[in-house]
Write a protein that holds these residues in place. Sequence first.
Motif, PDB file in Angstrom:
ATOM      1  N   ALA A 198      -1.523  -2.365  -2.243  1.00 53.66           N
ATOM      2  CA  ALA A 198      -0.785  -1.256  -1.639  1.00 53.66           C
ATOM      3  C   ALA A 198      -0.557  -0.157  -2.671  1.00 53.66           C
ATOM      4  N   ALA A 256       1.463   3.946  -2.797  1.00 51.40           N
ATOM      5  CA  ALA A 256       2.286   4.891  -2.038  1.00 51.40           C
ATOM      6  C   ALA A 256       2.060   6.334  -2.475  1.00 51.40           C
ATOM      7  N   ALA A 282       4.163  -3.997  -0.230  1.00 53.13           N
ATOM      8  CA  ALA A 282       4.336  -2.641   0.294  1.00 53.13           C
ATOM      9  C   ALA A 282       5.667  -2.042  -0.142  1.00 53.13           C
ATOM     10  N   THR A 283       6.744  -2.839  -0.092  1.00 46.53           N
ATOM     11  CA  THR A 283       8.057  -2.331  -0.499  1.00 46.53           C
ATOM     12  C   THR A 283       8.062  -2.005  -1.986  1.00 46.53           C
ATOM     13  N   ALA A 321       6.239   1.234  -2.518  1.00 43.33           N
ATOM     14  CA  ALA A 321       7.036   2.368  -2.057  1.00 43.33           C
ATOM     15  C   ALA A 321       8.164   2.692  -3.020  1.00 43.33           C
ATOM     16  N   HIS A 375      10.073   3.326   4.470  1.00 40.24           N
ATOM     17  CA  HIS A 375       8.644   3.542   4.275  1.00 40.24           C
ATOM     18  C   HIS A 375       7.867   3.082   5.496  1.00 40.24           C
ATOM     19  N   LYS A 376       6.645   3.598   5.612  1.00 45.09           N
ATOM     20  CA  LYS A 376       5.752   3.173   6.682  1.00 45.09           C
ATOM     21  C   LYS A 376       4.416   2.815   6.059  1.00 45.09           C
ATOM     22  N   THR A 377       3.725   1.862   6.645  1.00 47.39           N
ATOM     23  CA  THR A 377       2.428   1.424   6.127  1.00 47.39           C
ATOM     24  C   THR A 377       1.301   1.986   6.990  1.00 47.39           C
ATOM     25  N   THR A 379       5.080   7.065   2.657  1.00 49.95           N
ATOM     26  CA  THR A 379       3.835   6.521   3.196  1.00 49.95           C
ATOM     27  C   THR A 379       3.208   5.566   2.175  1.00 49.95           C
ATOM     28  N   VAL A 380       2.923   4.344   2.619  1.00 51.41           N
ATOM     29  CA  VAL A 380       2.275   3.333   1.759  1.00 51.41           C
ATOM     30  C   VAL A 380       0.942   2.968   2.376  1.00 51.41           C
ATOM     31  N   LEU A 382      -2.187   0.592   2.780  1.00 50.81           N
ATOM     32  CA  LEU A 382      -2.595  -0.805   2.595  1.00 50.81           C
ATOM     33  C   LEU A 382      -4.082  -0.857   2.392  1.00 50.81           C
TER      34      LEU A 382
END
Length: 315
Positions: free
Chosen positions: A34, A36, A107-108, A111, A289-291, A310-311, A313
């Motif tokens: 991931a 960001a 992901a977190t 971000a 955040h959004k993936t 925005t992240v 993937l």
Amino acid sequence: MKAAVVFDPASGPVYSDFALPVAGEKQQLIKISASAISHVVKSRASGKHYSFDGTLPFIAGIDGTGVTPEGKRVYFVFPPTPWGSMAQFAPVDIAHCLPLPDGLDDATAAAMANPGMSAWAALVNRAGFNAGETVLINGATGSAGQLAVQIARYLGAQKIIATGRNADALASLGADATVLLTEEDDVQNAAFAAHASEQIDVVVDYLWGNSAERLLYALAKHTPGRAPVRYVQVGSLAGHEITLPGAVLRSSPIQLMGSGIGSLSLPQLVQATGEMLQAAVAGKFTIAHKTVPLADVAQAWPQDNSQNRTVFLIT
């Protein structure tokens, strides 16, 4: 491999093929999970950031999360040009790879890392923040500002003052006091004066511009003088320049400094990020955040905003 490639800084990154990197001496090849978007990433991709060296084409992104060849989950930062973090693989200096805590998903962590690092470095490395102090976060409703509030609380702040233009977002931060930057000038001035008179120890400023001028004048005029006010300039979202008479600094105990790439060394920035990520689990830090799949980079890039990171993937 597939990557978010910048061929023209005026156009932004596109999903494209790019040569597969090979890890050099003291590097390891990270399989990326991931990455960001951040202000510095957007600035570099547009060719406007001071750290952009002019190399084209290059892969967007300066940091992310992934897996080492040995299968260890890591956060990594600063792949060498032309490589970037928005790709399937990146060669990364071993010293720029940090273990991820088990309680933090990829992901977190991606971000949170860049904005959290900026807040942690400003408070800890530059300001030398101490538990029991009062901190004002100027521009607290963006991702970095939100994390700065959480980090200041985790570090033991006695009082947190948050400023911003969005009343609802300010109210949701859990700060001890707020200043709404859309209020009339005299209302803002009175609020800054009142807070300054009660001693603000540290300011972390993500805005600069007009609010910074108001705040610096209030600090110079109303600070009791019991202790220095450490004013840390981090971002310029409200303006790149201010008018600052020398008398403001001569007549007050304000210590004005910056925090970022250059005012801190790369090892210091990496260390600050690692400390913040380890604290994130214990401090229960959160970030909106959004993936998005990396393949959608061209569509998602212009839609990013700092209040909902925005992240990408990578698969």
